[in-house]
Enzyme design. Structure first.
Site, PDB file in Angstrom:
ATOM      1  N   TYR A 135      -2.524  -0.901  11.837  1.00  0.00           N
ATOM      2  CA  TYR A 135      -1.452  -1.313  10.925  1.00  0.00           C
ATOM      3  C   TYR A 135      -1.771  -2.702  10.355  1.00  0.00           C
ATOM      4  O   TYR A 135      -1.847  -3.678  11.098  1.00  0.00           O
ATOM      5  CB  TYR A 135      -0.164  -1.356  11.743  1.00  0.00           C
ATOM      6  CG  TYR A 135       1.144  -1.413  11.009  1.00  0.00           C
ATOM      7  CD1 TYR A 135       1.241  -1.799   9.685  1.00  0.00           C
ATOM      8  CD2 TYR A 135       2.324  -1.088  11.661  1.00  0.00           C
ATOM      9  CE1 TYR A 135       2.455  -1.843   9.041  1.00  0.00           C
ATOM     10  CE2 TYR A 135       3.555  -1.137  11.031  1.00  0.00           C
ATOM     11  CZ  TYR A 135       3.616  -1.509   9.722  1.00  0.00           C
ATOM     12  OH  TYR A 135       4.826  -1.566   9.105  1.00  0.00           O
ATOM     13  N   LYS A 161      -2.409   1.997   8.381  1.00  0.00           N
ATOM     14  CA  LYS A 161      -1.227   1.867   7.534  1.00  0.00           C
ATOM     15  C   LYS A 161      -1.377   0.522   6.858  1.00  0.00           C
ATOM     16  O   LYS A 161      -1.442  -0.524   7.517  1.00  0.00           O
ATOM     17  CB  LYS A 161       0.021   1.903   8.411  1.00  0.00           C
ATOM     18  CG  LYS A 161       1.289   1.770   7.641  1.00  0.00           C
ATOM     19  CD  LYS A 161       2.426   2.346   8.465  1.00  0.00           C
ATOM     20  CE  LYS A 161       3.581   1.396   8.578  1.00  0.00           C
ATOM     21  NZ  LYS A 161       4.078   0.898   7.311  1.00  0.00           N
TER      22      LYS A 161
HETATM   23  C1  NAY Z   1       7.691   0.084   9.373  1.00  0.00           C
HETATM   24  O1  NAY Z   1       6.922  -0.060  10.305  1.00  0.00           O
HETATM   25  O2  NAY Z   1       8.897   0.172   9.487  1.00  0.00           O
HETATM   26  C2  NAY Z   1       7.163   0.130   8.015  1.00  0.00           C
HETATM   27  O3  NAY Z   1       6.525   1.051   7.619  1.00  0.00           O
HETATM   28  C3  NAY Z   1       7.460  -0.969   7.169  1.00  0.00           C
HETATM   29  C4  NAY Z   1       7.063  -0.833   5.732  1.00  0.00           C
HETATM   30  C5  NAY Z   1       7.831  -1.881   5.011  1.00  0.00           C
HETATM   31  N1  NAY Z   1       7.168  -3.160   5.140  1.00  0.00           N
HETATM   32  C6  NAY Z   1       7.696  -4.188   5.767  1.00  0.00           C
HETATM   33  C7  NAY Z   1       6.875  -5.415   5.754  1.00  0.00           C
HETATM   34  O4  NAY Z   1       8.763  -4.137   6.294  1.00  0.00           O
HETATM   35  O5  NAY Z   1       8.619  -0.291   3.505  1.00  0.00           O
HETATM   36  C8  NAY Z   1       8.052  -1.563   3.575  1.00  0.00           C
HETATM   37  C9  NAY Z   1       8.984  -2.598   2.970  1.00  0.00           C
HETATM   38  O6  NAY Z   1      10.178  -2.638   3.678  1.00  0.00           O
HETATM   39  C10 NAY Z   1       9.302  -2.289   1.522  1.00  0.00           C
HETATM   40  O7  NAY Z   1       8.123  -2.197   0.799  1.00  0.00           O
HETATM   41  C11 NAY Z   1      10.224  -3.358   0.924  1.00  0.00           C
HETATM   42  O8  NAY Z   1       9.560  -4.568   0.730  1.00  0.00           O
END
Ligand code: NAY
Length: 292
Positions: A135, A161
């Site tokens: 990740y 990821k």
């Molecule tokens: C997870 O582990 O919950 C994720 O996949 C998080 C992915 C999210 N990134 C972060 C940094 O939280 O979905 C994204 C993010 O919330 C979205 O792009 C809004 O900025």
């Protein structure tokens, strides 16, 4: 792992108003996502508030989602922790629960160096016989591309990821590790661009809230309908930006879902929940932005 692709919510974990895990709501919410044609699930990650939960709670949530989702969509369990030992316990449990793969942020807080991060992933990959998706996420510390390439050569490490925004690196990683090395786009704001540069799937927070919109974006890009994808992505970014601007994204997503009659529960402290008028106001703004 090849069938873990497409639009994959980083699923929220519903807590009740007193912050207890709510397993009935977890079942219901999983049904809701499955009913919206999502292609896989990613559990107890950052959106799933995994770091705010005890290991036993994380395990219960995984077991509960698996009851509903098993044989329907592939499920990947985020087992990330600050320490290798606890991660391995969660990884063993995920395998027993029937997960397709596990995933983990790099160990965080102490700014571990590349060697320590490499060893963290290697130790897990050796301890548990289940595929691992590493990740790359700014919140936990960006992994150098050279480290991703090295990690990708470990048996069992089958993908990354990729939540960093330098997504031009995605084809570079595929070039080095081969097309079977799975890459998942992690920034929802870049969903369509990620699909264009060749990710296998997109994993994110907003696929809980607007699953249909992102399935449409995914299909539009896959069908070469870039104009439509661009239009939908532009709308998605407006919606995301607004929720993110509250500085309380996870609680915001849950609030909007609750307001729409979907039992997504509440967030755990120190997230601040939206109640009553604030909840209504947030949804009102979102509806206005969506209709713009
Ligand atoms: C997870 O582990 O919950 C994720 O996949 C998080 C992915 C999210 N990134 C972060 C940094 O939280 O979905 C994204 C993010 O919330 C979205 O792009 C809004 O900025």
């Amino acid at each position: 792992i090849k069938d873990f692709n497409g639009v994959i919510p980083a699923a929220i974990t519903p807590f009740d108003i007193n912050e207890n895990i709510d397993l009935d709501a977890t079942r219901e919410f999983t049904e809701f996502l499955l009913g919206n044609d999502i292609h896989g699930l990613y559990l107890t990650g950052s959106t799933g508030e995994g770091f705010l939960m005890k290991s036993e709670e994380r395990m219960k949530v995984v077991e509960t989602v698996m009851e509903v989702a098993k044989d329907k969509v592939p499920v990947v369990v985020h087992v990330g922790n600050i320490g290798t030992k606890r991660t391995i316990e969660l990884a063993r449990h995920a395998k027993e629960a029937g997960a397709t793969a596990i995933s983990s942020v790099p160990p965080f807080y102490w700014h571990f160096d590349s060697k320590q991060i490499f060893n963290y992933y290697k130790d897990i990959a050796e301890a548990v016989d289940i595929p691992m998706i590493i990740y790359n996420v700014p919140l936990a510390g960006v992994l150098p591309i050279s480290l991703i390439k090295e990690l990708g050569k470990i048996d069992n490490i089958v993908g990354v990821k990729y939540t960093n925004t330098d997504i031009y690196q995605i084809p570079v990683i595929k070039d080095e590790l081969g097309d079977d090395f799975m890459i998942y786009g992690g920034a929802d704001e870049l969903a369509s661009s990620n699909i264009l540069v060749g990710v296998d799937g997109i994993v994110g927070s907003f696929y809980n809230l607007f699953p249909g919109l992102f399935v449409d974006i995914y299909n539009a890009v896959k069908n070469d309908n870039v104009k439509e994808a661009y239009k939908l992505q532009e709308k998605a970014v407006r919606l995301i930006n607004y929720v993110v601007s509250t500085n309380n994204m996870v609680a915001g997503i849950k609030s909007i879902l609750r307001d729409a009659g979907i039992n997504a529960g509440y967030a755990r402290k120190p997230f601040l929940n939206f109640y009553d008028k604030d909840q209504e106001q947030l949804s009102k703004e979102i509806i206005e932005i969506a209709d713009k």
